[in-house]
Design an enzyme around this catalytic site. Structure first.
Site, PDB file in Angstrom:
ATOM      1  N   HIS A 186      16.018 -10.459   4.504  1.00  0.00           N
ATOM      2  CA  HIS A 186      16.708 -10.836   3.274  1.00  0.00           C
ATOM      3  C   HIS A 186      16.492  -9.718   2.251  1.00  0.00           C
ATOM      4  O   HIS A 186      15.617  -9.820   1.398  1.00  0.00           O
ATOM      5  CB  HIS A 186      16.150 -12.157   2.757  1.00  0.00           C
ATOM      6  CG  HIS A 186      16.951 -12.739   1.636  1.00  0.00           C
ATOM      7  ND1 HIS A 186      17.098 -14.094   1.463  1.00  0.00           N
ATOM      8  CD2 HIS A 186      17.630 -12.168   0.624  1.00  0.00           C
ATOM      9  CE1 HIS A 186      17.840 -14.327   0.388  1.00  0.00           C
ATOM     10  NE2 HIS A 186      18.179 -13.185  -0.144  1.00  0.00           N
ATOM     11  N   HIS A 226      14.210 -22.406   5.188  1.00  0.00           N
ATOM     12  CA  HIS A 226      13.439 -22.382   3.929  1.00  0.00           C
ATOM     13  C   HIS A 226      12.323 -23.423   3.937  1.00  0.00           C
ATOM     14  O   HIS A 226      12.565 -24.622   3.943  1.00  0.00           O
ATOM     15  CB  HIS A 226      14.300 -22.526   2.685  1.00  0.00           C
ATOM     16  CG  HIS A 226      13.620 -21.923   1.496  1.00  0.00           C
ATOM     17  ND1 HIS A 226      13.811 -20.618   1.104  1.00  0.00           N
ATOM     18  CD2 HIS A 226      12.703 -22.439   0.653  1.00  0.00           C
ATOM     19  CE1 HIS A 226      13.044 -20.375   0.037  1.00  0.00           C
ATOM     20  NE2 HIS A 226      12.365 -21.458  -0.244  1.00  0.00           N
ATOM     21  N   THR A 230      12.438 -16.820  -5.220  1.00  0.00           N
ATOM     22  CA  THR A 230      12.903 -17.009  -3.843  1.00  0.00           C
ATOM     23  C   THR A 230      14.185 -17.821  -3.892  1.00  0.00           C
ATOM     24  O   THR A 230      14.645 -18.206  -4.973  1.00  0.00           O
ATOM     25  CB  THR A 230      11.848 -17.712  -2.972  1.00  0.00           C
ATOM     26  OG1 THR A 230      12.312 -17.735  -1.616  1.00  0.00           O
ATOM     27  CG2 THR A 230      11.597 -19.139  -3.443  1.00  0.00           C
ATOM     28  N   HIS A 250       8.131 -17.401   5.703  1.00  0.00           N
ATOM     29  CA  HIS A 250       6.915 -17.484   4.881  1.00  0.00           C
ATOM     30  C   HIS A 250       5.794 -18.245   5.583  1.00  0.00           C
ATOM     31  O   HIS A 250       4.669 -17.745   5.704  1.00  0.00           O
ATOM     32  CB  HIS A 250       7.240 -18.148   3.538  1.00  0.00           C
ATOM     33  CG  HIS A 250       6.146 -17.988   2.539  1.00  0.00           C
ATOM     34  ND1 HIS A 250       6.028 -16.882   1.728  1.00  0.00           N
ATOM     35  CD2 HIS A 250       5.089 -18.785   2.263  1.00  0.00           C
ATOM     36  CE1 HIS A 250       4.936 -17.012   0.980  1.00  0.00           C
ATOM     37  NE2 HIS A 250       4.359 -18.161   1.284  1.00  0.00           N
ATOM     38  N   GLU A 294      20.437 -11.816   5.406  1.00  0.00           N
ATOM     39  CA  GLU A 294      20.718 -12.807   4.374  1.00  0.00           C
ATOM     40  C   GLU A 294      20.777 -12.138   3.011  1.00  0.00           C
ATOM     41  O   GLU A 294      20.044 -11.168   2.750  1.00  0.00           O
ATOM     42  CB  GLU A 294      19.620 -13.885   4.348  1.00  0.00           C
ATOM     43  CG  GLU A 294      19.442 -14.596   5.676  1.00  0.00           C
ATOM     44  CD  GLU A 294      18.627 -15.864   5.530  1.00  0.00           C
ATOM     45  OE1 GLU A 294      17.841 -15.977   4.584  1.00  0.00           O
ATOM     46  OE2 GLU A 294      18.813 -16.757   6.391  1.00  0.00           O
ATOM     47  N   ARG A 308       0.830  -1.213   0.000  1.00  0.00           N
ATOM     48  CA  ARG A 308       0.000   0.000   0.000  1.00  0.00           C
ATOM     49  C   ARG A 308       0.865   1.265   0.000  1.00  0.00           C
ATOM     50  O   ARG A 308       0.364   2.381   0.058  1.00  0.00           O
ATOM     51  CB  ARG A 308      -0.939  -0.053   1.220  1.00  0.00           C
ATOM     52  CG  ARG A 308      -2.049   0.936   1.322  1.00  0.00           C
ATOM     53  CD  ARG A 308      -2.996   0.989   0.168  1.00  0.00           C
ATOM     54  NE  ARG A 308      -3.950  -0.089   0.096  1.00  0.00           N
ATOM     55  CZ  ARG A 308      -5.109  -0.104   0.751  1.00  0.00           C
ATOM     56  NH1 ARG A 308      -5.399   0.857   1.604  1.00  0.00           N
ATOM     57  NH2 ARG A 308      -5.952  -1.100   0.592  1.00  0.00           N
TER      58      ARG A 308
HETATM   59  C1  LIG Z   1      17.578 -17.964   2.167  1.00  0.00           C
HETATM   60  C2  LIG Z   1      16.167 -18.229   2.466  1.00  0.00           C
HETATM   61  O1  LIG Z   1      15.692 -19.338   2.365  1.00  0.00           O
HETATM   62  C3  LIG Z   1      15.257 -17.122   2.832  1.00  0.00           C
HETATM   63  O2  LIG Z   1      15.886 -15.915   2.982  1.00  0.00           O
HETATM   64  C4  LIG Z   1      14.232 -17.007   1.754  1.00  0.00           C
HETATM   65  O3  LIG Z   1      14.914 -16.856   0.556  1.00  0.00           O
HETATM   66  C5  LIG Z   1      13.329 -15.873   1.974  1.00  0.00           C
HETATM   67  O4  LIG Z   1      13.312 -15.072   0.840  1.00  0.00           O
HETATM   68  P1  LIG Z   1      11.867 -14.604   0.283  1.00  0.00           P
HETATM   69  O5  LIG Z   1      11.096 -14.146   1.509  1.00  0.00           O
HETATM   70  O6  LIG Z   1      12.204 -13.500  -0.681  1.00  0.00           O
HETATM   71  O7  LIG Z   1      11.249 -15.814  -0.332  1.00  0.00           O
HETATM   72  N1  LIG Z   2      16.846 -18.666   5.787  1.00  0.00           N
HETATM   73  C1  LIG Z   2      15.455 -19.050   5.670  1.00  0.00           C
HETATM   74  C2  LIG Z   2      14.591 -17.884   6.026  1.00  0.00           C
HETATM   75  O1  LIG Z   2      15.085 -16.878   6.495  1.00  0.00           O
HETATM   76  C3  LIG Z   2      13.134 -17.981   5.844  1.00  0.00           C
HETATM   77  O2  LIG Z   2      12.772 -18.842   4.792  1.00  0.00           O
HETATM   78  P1  LIG Z   2      11.184 -19.108   4.655  1.00  0.00           P
HETATM   79  O3  LIG Z   2      10.719 -19.636   5.986  1.00  0.00           O
HETATM   80  O4  LIG Z   2      10.554 -17.780   4.330  1.00  0.00           O
HETATM   81  O5  LIG Z   2      11.059 -20.126   3.551  1.00  0.00           O
END
Ligand SMILES: CC(=O)[C@@H](O)[C@H](O)COP(=O)(O)O
Ligand SMILES: NCC(=O)COP(=O)(O)O
Length: 237
Positions: free
Chosen positions: A43, A190, A100, A214, A70, A18
């Site tokens: 990240h 991840h 990602t 996520h 990261e 937004r």
């Molecule tokens: C390295 C890793 O697994 C996470 O930092 C993941 O890449 C999250 O990045 P996104 O949130 O952009 O998917």
């Molecule tokens: N290094 C993994 C991270 O920071 C989060 O990954 P995700 O849980 O968003 O897939």
């Protein structure tokens, strides 16, 4: 003890949608730590699709637990990390436009490059970690890069776990045993989730940190952020 580092990328995604400052990312990081998380992960990608470079500076004074940044160590990222000085930097071999993270480092091919980058961050007093698959030859080569830790890339485990395949944990356990023998700290991340985290934790020795974003933020939409953070902490205890 395995520390929970909450990746707040997806809170930034919602904020950016937004163009304002709702939800407030800094406040979310303060609250997530008050809920009991032992770290905050971000990240910042080159296109700033979620975390903006400025967020990394804004978060620094409020991350009183462990601060993990990261990213692929391109020049802008290196400059950011050396200025912010987080607790830990996790190197990820992502290209600029990929959806990602989807691969770990080839620590054999990129051995000297990683040695140089890692030495630069360690000289600045920043703990280093490198995103890696479970191939034991790559784990061995990780040890000679000088990195403090590795981060096991857990997407394959998560996918197979969803399919009911519990044997998929074996390469991760073997990689963790070897890494520990080589003197490497062990992180993981991840696609870890409330469903798979306890099984992962129970089967991976010497697991120092998991970074989860996520799934955690998605689960929080239904169960509430404070509740979900504490559900992860319970599963990791
Ligand atoms: C390295 C890793 O697994 C996470 O930092 C993941 O890449 C999250 O990045 P996104 O949130 O952009 O998917
Ligand atoms: N290094 C993994 C991270 O920071 C989060 O990954 P995700 O849980 O968003 O897939």
């Amino acid at each position: 003890m395995t520390k929970l580092s909450v990746n707040i990328n997806k809170i930034a995604t919602l904020r950016n949608s937004r163009g304002g400052n709702v939800p407030n990312l800094v406040q979310a990081a303060v609250d997530i730590q008050e809920f009991g998380a032992e770290g905050i992960t971000i990240h910042p990608r080159p296109d700033e699709r979620h975390i903006k470079y400025q967020d990394a500076y804004d978060l620094k004074p409020v991350v009183t637990t462990e601060y993990n940044i990261e990213g692929n160590p391109i020049d802008n990222f290196k400059k950011l990390v050396l200025e912010v000085k987080p607790t830990q930097v996790t190197l990820v071999p992502d290209s600029v436009d990929q959806l990602t993270s989807n691969a770990g480092w080839d620590t054999i091919t990129h051995q000297s490059y990683l040695q140089d980058v890692i030495a630069e961050f360690k000289e600045a007093g920043i703990r280093t970690s490198i995103f890696i698959d479970t191939d034991l030859k790559l784990i061995e080569a990780a040890a000679t890069t000088g990195t403090d830790r590795i981060e096991l890339y857990t997407e394959h485990f998560a996918t197979e776990f969803d399919r009911g395949n519990r044997d998929a944990i074996k390469p991760y356990a073997e990689a963790a045993v070897l890494a520990h023998e080589l003197g490497l700290g062990i992180n993981a991340g991840h696609d870890l989730s409330l469903e798979n985290i306890q099984f992962f934790k129970q089967n991976i020795p010497h697991l120092a940190e998991v970074s989860i974003g996520h799934a955690l933020i998605s689960e929080s939409l239904y169960l509430g952020l404070q509740n979900v953070v504490n559900m992860y902490l319970d599963r990791l205890s």
